[in-house]
Design a protein around this motif. Structure first.
Motif, PDB file in Angstrom:
ATOM      1  N   LEU A 192       0.867  -1.176   0.000  1.00 17.84           N
ATOM      2  CA  LEU A 192       0.000   0.000   0.000  1.00 17.84           C
ATOM      3  C   LEU A 192       0.905   1.228   0.000  1.00 17.84           C
ATOM      4  O   LEU A 192       1.683   1.450   0.932  1.00 17.84           O
ATOM      5  CB  LEU A 192      -0.916  -0.002   1.221  1.00 17.84           C
ATOM      6  N   SER A 193       0.801   2.020  -1.065  1.00 18.37           N
ATOM      7  CA  SER A 193       1.737   3.115  -1.268  1.00 18.37           C
ATOM      8  C   SER A 193       1.398   4.313  -0.392  1.00 18.37           C
ATOM      9  O   SER A 193       0.330   4.415   0.206  1.00 18.37           O
ATOM     10  CB  SER A 193       1.720   3.536  -2.739  1.00 18.37           C
ATOM     11  N   SER A 194       2.338   5.252  -0.357  1.00 21.10           N
ATOM     12  CA  SER A 194       2.211   6.451   0.459  1.00 21.10           C
ATOM     13  C   SER A 194       0.953   7.230   0.103  1.00 21.10           C
ATOM     14  O   SER A 194       0.622   7.415  -1.067  1.00 21.10           O
ATOM     15  CB  SER A 194       3.446   7.336   0.246  1.00 21.10           C
ATOM     16  N   GLY A 195       0.250   7.677   1.141  1.00 19.41           N
ATOM     17  CA  GLY A 195      -0.951   8.475   0.940  1.00 19.41           C
ATOM     18  C   GLY A 195      -2.182   7.688   0.582  1.00 19.41           C
ATOM     19  O   GLY A 195      -3.235   8.259   0.311  1.00 19.41           O
ATOM     20  N   SER A 196      -2.088   6.351   0.604  1.00 18.73           N
ATOM     21  CA  SER A 196      -3.196   5.504   0.162  1.00 18.73           C
ATOM     22  C   SER A 196      -3.995   4.983   1.347  1.00 18.73           C
ATOM     23  O   SER A 196      -3.517   4.931   2.480  1.00 18.73           O
ATOM     24  CB  SER A 196      -2.666   4.327  -0.659  1.00 18.73           C
ATOM     25  N   THR A 197      -5.236   4.558   1.045  1.00 12.58           N
ATOM     26  CA  THR A 197      -6.146   4.051   2.071  1.00 12.58           C
ATOM     27  C   THR A 197      -6.814   2.777   1.579  1.00 12.58           C
ATOM     28  O   THR A 197      -7.255   2.708   0.429  1.00 12.58           O
ATOM     29  CB  THR A 197      -7.225   5.094   2.415  1.00 12.58           C
ATOM     30  N   LEU A 198      -6.878   1.783   2.446  1.00 15.67           N
ATOM     31  CA  LEU A 198      -7.655   0.565   2.203  1.00 15.67           C
ATOM     32  C   LEU A 198      -8.710   0.464   3.287  1.00 15.67           C
ATOM     33  O   LEU A 198      -8.379   0.346   4.469  1.00 15.67           O
ATOM     34  CB  LEU A 198      -6.765  -0.677   2.219  1.00 15.67           C
TER      35      LEU A 198
END
Length: 1023
Positions: A192-198
């Protein structure tokens, strides 16, 4: 009529063409009606079509399916409309990324690709379920998908992608940032990359959350590892292997069940941490705490693993006892109703009856089992019971005996005790019969009932687990008396089903020693549990009878055969030249047979109340001394289910599928009875001597699943950085080389999961053929498809030409063969545009004419050379094939003028062809290695005046000693050639070519010596 100027006419024509309406696309509507070029099956509401033309606008109505027989790459101006349950299914790659946003209208349905699915080269939004071998969603533009993403391979989600729906794939990567809503499952890894949300739960063996920040709002299961970078978090519970919270401010808001936990600065788990290896005395044993919170309210709090509890206690006995001695029984602390799992904590128990010992003895448990006894000094029946126990059970105690679940024991003043230990199937093991009676003086003590005498005993047996055996090959129990009986005698028994009732009897003479003990041997060609009874009849009266506790018979060894992979039988290779069997990482299956010492099939195997557990290991046979690799085996429950399935068929065999090995070479496979304590099997906690195993013959050869190709030195010479905005293409990877210029290529042999197969080397590697394609994974065969293999020719390849040195060929070449070490093959390749041969001028030999082209992207495919190869190739769905731009180049030699008495400095410029003109290559970083003074490097021709000697050019025309080679590094594509002075009287002119680099053909530089430059200005001085 006045004549209009030509330019005016052309301008008018262009204006008319611009104003003319564009040709409209053809519409195709799939709603049950006929569509040109497609077949329709009404029963399934499905169409079968060739790939759509770029001028076809497509509408698929709800309830209809369209199947394309080949890959499709939609055009910018094409329309694709879908709704409801519409479905587009493609054999090959499916790319909708180029469709302009206003032409893409997918509000429902499914997109299915057997290759790679791509979208998002434009700003695109769709509502659809997507299924493909691999996926690339987005290129950085806003891309949104509402639906389920399912892939058997890698899923790449580019930055600014939004996915609303569950995602399933092997390796799932994300750009920065993405927004994901739905559960995510990855079989290999998830990033999960920087600034991302799951927003959803996450399951993957390896999970990485990049820094600053990334968030998972849900629970995470990562059996191998979880790494949470700075300022990122899991807002939920974690179940994982090795967990790292990197510096700083990484956190988990829920609980964490882990193998290990490493907390860097200000790393924090808000709720309890449970170490799998922890204990009540050391609950934080797996935590490496560098958080700095140790003495604050934020400190890590650990809880010990939850202990199992006792469901009930089970007393196992043989149903008979003597009044003169303790009667041995065993007690199990069962953790579940079936007693397949034992409680392994501390426990103690006391039993009844016990009319001798006061107080009643207390028996302690070891690993869930207590060896105990009961006592009764008067003849008669007694009921076994637990009088005290710690800890208490949640259910009542039970009993197990040869007659079933009875807790009744018949005590007699005299009789036999029969016993026999565990043994391997088909191997003779001892059984013992003791004849004892109560001492008249001390009734609680025994004396021999039969001593120093041989008696013929009537023996019977019972199948107790499983309760039947109908296989005539393995059902017999063979008995032999001890040599002390005077003469050897044998007996063969067929046991009773579930008990001694109905069992055939046999008489066997046994010699009793002075202590009333007699011995014999027992062998059984099957597995499970048996009981043996002994009777002695004197003067027609039933004198003595007794039966043994269960005698355990375990598998002797295993046979492994019927080894197949994808329908191919194992060729049992012995060397690198034998036939291949399967690719590294591919599933294969084996059939395992439980056998006795006499190679009789043990048909009870799998029919037991608690069947065997079998483990699988492997051994590398070849290449010798190489990497043993990893054998992947289905989990224990899957293997157990296969064993039970074989038992249901009374075959003694079971098939295990989905085995795989991740390396190259030849192995053997070994099946071994699992003897771990509390493994849920009859055969748990066995001594090593009773652990059966069996090893297969050779399995293999295993070969790589595929190749990946990559530039060996993408950031170093000879590879160059593409000039910005100069070429007519966007260079693959931002790099280019000259046509025909060798550069390093690395070919990596890999398994199905993408791991390196390090054994692919020496004789287990194969020669390679390198072909060039215009896209990674391209499979076309002729224009206008992807390629015209084996050589990729740009469309304007023959447009322009210039002479080069002989020896170059068009298409890809391999100047340096590939040598594999550790699974990586290093070699060099070059790519030249096609050329023809033409005679040169009288002063030059025939030369090759290298046809120049506009720069093109070329992708290099590696395939094992045939014959001799196994067909391993880099071509596959999601192919990783090195791409680089190729541009025509040349050396431009400047004209110059000067005195024949002076050395001459001549500019030489490295240039590339942009498609319209030659420009200096400011990215050139080449330093030549060929001396300019070497033969043939400088060629002189067309000499005039005193530079012409009658037989050719003056021999003194040559390079000066400095600089010895061309060097373009300092002046960004510009170098200098120093020529020796021809000398006095050597005026004239000469053409010079510089043949320093085969891939940089030279222009002609005209050198003038002692000849005035023309035209010139005539000066007159006036005084």
């Amino acid at each position: 009529m006045p004549q209009l100027p030509l330019l005016t006419l052309l301008a008018a024509l262009l204006a008319w063409l611009a104003a003319a309406p564009a040709l409209a696309n053809t519409a195709a509507v799939f709603n049950g009606g006929a569509v040109a070029g497609c077949s329709y099956t009404a029963a399934s509401a499905s169409y079968s079509c060739p790939p759509f033309a770029a001028t076809l606008d497509v509408t698929i109505a709800s309830g209809y399916k369209v199947v394309l027989t080949g890959p499709i790459n939609f055009d910018f101006n094409q329309q694709l409309n879908m709704s409801g349950t519409a479905q587009l299914q493609v054999a090959g790659d499916l790319d909708i990324g180029n469709i302009k946003p206003s032409n893409l209208n997918i509000s429902g349905g499914a997109l299915v690709s057997s290759g790679q699915f791509k979208m998002g080269a434009q700003v695109q939004t769709i509502v659809a379920d997507i299924s493909a071998a691999s996926m690339k969603i987005g290129t950085g533009s806003d891309t949104k998908v509402t639906g389920t993403l399912t892939s058997t391979g890698q899923i790449d989600l580019a930055s600014h992608a939004t996915i609303i729906g569950p995602i399933t794939g092997s390796k799932i990567t994300t750009g920065s940032p993405v927004a994901l809503t739905g559960d995510v499952t990855a079989s290999v890894s998830f990033n999960l990359s920087s600034g991302s949300t799951l927003n959803g739960n996450l399951v993957a063996p390896v999970v990485t959350l990049d820094a600053s920040p990334s968030r998972v709002n849900g629970n995470v299961t990562a059996n191998t590892s979880l790494t949470i970078s700075s300022a990122s978090s899991v807002n939920g519970n974690v179940v994982a292997g090795a967990v790292k919270l990197l510096s700083s401010e990484a956190y988990i808001t829920g609980t964490a069940l882990v193998d290990t936990l490493e907390l860097d600065w200000h790393g924090r788990v808000y709720q309890a941490v449970t170490c799998r290896t922890g204990s009540a005395g050391s609950p934080c044993s797996c935590v490496d705490d560098g958080s700095g919170y140790a003495n604050t309210s934020y400190k890590t709090v650990c809880a010990p693993p939850a202990a199992n509890t006792v469901h009930h206690y089970q007393i196992t006995h043989d149903g008979n006892g003597l009044t003169c001695q303790p009667e041995t029984v065993s007690v199990k602390a069962c953790a579940d109703a079936s007693c397949s799992t034992l409680y392994t904590g501390s426990a103690q128990v006391s039993l009844a009856p016990n009319t001798v010992d006061s107080p009643a003895p207390v028996f302690s448990f070891s690993n869930g089992i207590a060896s105990a006894y009961v006592r009764q000094t008067t003849a008669g029946n007694a009921t076994l019971a637990i009088t005290s126990v710690t800890p208490a059970a949640t259910a009542a105690a039970t009993c197990s005996s040869p007659s079933g679940a009875s807790c009744s024991v018949a005590f007699a003043a005299e009789g036999f005790t029969v016993s026999g230990g565990a043994r391997l199937a088909g191997v003779s093991g001892t059984f013992t019969v003791e004849a004892l009676k109560a001492d008249l003086q001390t009734p609680s003590s025994c004396v021999p009932l039969i001593a120093n005498s041989t008696k013929s005993l009537t023996l019977r047996c019972a199948y107790t687990d499983p309760g039947t055996n109908n296989n005539t090959q393995s059902r017999n129990v063979n008995l032999t008396n001890d040599s002390g009986s005077g003469s050897t005698a044998t007996a063969t028994l067929v046991c009773g089903s579930g008990g001694f009732t109905g069992a055939a009897s046999a008489n066997l003479p046994l010699a009793f020693d002075g202590n009333g003990k007699a011995k014999g041997t027992l062998a059984y060609d099957d597995v499970g549990k048996l009981a043996l009874s002994a009777e002695y009849t004197a003067s027609g009266a039933n004198f003595i009878t007794a039966s043994s506790p269960d005698i355990l018979v375990v598998p002797h060894h295993y046979g492994i055969g019927s080894i197949t992979a994808a329908g191919v039988s194992n060729p049992a290779a012995t060397s690198a030249t034998d036939q291949p069997f399967a690719t590294a990482g591919a599933n294969f299956s084996v059939q395992v047979t439980a056998l006795s010492n006499n190679n009789v099939v043990s048909t009870n195997f799998g029919r037991e109340s608690q069947p065997a557990r079998v483990d699988f290991t492997h051994k590398l046979i070849a290449p010798a001394g190489a990497n043993a690799g990893t054998l992947s085996v289905p989990n224990a429950s899957t293997i157990s289910a296969a064993i039970v399935a074989g038992g249901n068929a009374s075959s003694g065999k079971f098939t295990v599928s989905n085995l795989s090995w991740d390396e190259v070479g030849i192995i053997t496979l070994t099946a071994t009875t699992n003897n771990a304590l509390n493994n849920g099997s009859l055969y748990n906690n066995l001594p090593a001597a009773l652990v059966g195993s069996g090893t297969s013959g050779n399995i293999g050869r295993f070969i790589p699943d595929h190749f990946d190709t990559a530039l060996t030195t993408p950031n170093a010479s000879p590879v160059m950085v593409c000039p910005s905005g100069v070429f007519s293409i966007s260079c693959s990877g931002g790099r280019f080389v000259y046509a025909a210029q060798p550069f390093g290529l690395t070919v990596s042999a890999r398994n199905a999961a993408g791991g390196l197969t390090t054994n692919y080397a020496a004789t287990y590697a194969r020669p390679l053929t390198i072909t060039a394609w215009n896209a990674a994974g391209a499979t076309g065969t002729a224009a206008p498809n992807d390629n015209d293999n084996p050589e990729y020719r740009p469309v304007d390849n023959a447009a322009r030409s210039m002479p080069v040195g002989a020896g170059l060929t068009g298409g890809p070449a391999v100047p340096t063969a590939f040598v594999f070490t550790g699974g990586n093959g290093l070699g060099s390749v070059s790519y030249a545009f096609s050329k023809s041969y033409s005679p040169g001028p009288p002063y030059m030999p025939s030369v090759a004419t290298n046809l120049i082209s506009s720069p093109v992207n070329v992708f290099f495919r590696a395939t094992e050379t045939t014959p001799g190869g196994d067909g391993v190739t880099s071509l596959r769905a999601g192919a990783v094939e090195a791409g680089i731009a190729v541009a025509s180049g040349r050396l431009k030699v400047a004209h110059s003028y000067g005195s024949p008495l002076l050395k001459r400095r001549v500019e030489v410029e490295s240039q590339y062809w942009t498609g319209t003109e030659f420009l200096r290559n400011s990215a050139e970083a080449t330093a030549g290695t060929t001396a300019l003074s070497a033969a043939g490097v400088l060629t002189f021709g067309n000499c005039t005046r005193n530079l012409y000697t009658g037989g050719g050019c003056y021999a003194g025309l040559a390079a000066d000693s400095t600089p010895p080679t061309l060097d373009f590094r300092q002046s960004k594509g510009l170098s200098y050639l120093n020529l020796a002075a021809p000398g006095a009287g050597r005026d004239g002119s000469v053409d010079v070519r510089v043949n320093a680099f085969p891939w940089l053909p030279s222009t002609v530089g005209r050198l003038n010596y002692g000849v005035y430059r023309s035209p010139f200005i005539y000066l007159r001085e006036l005084h």
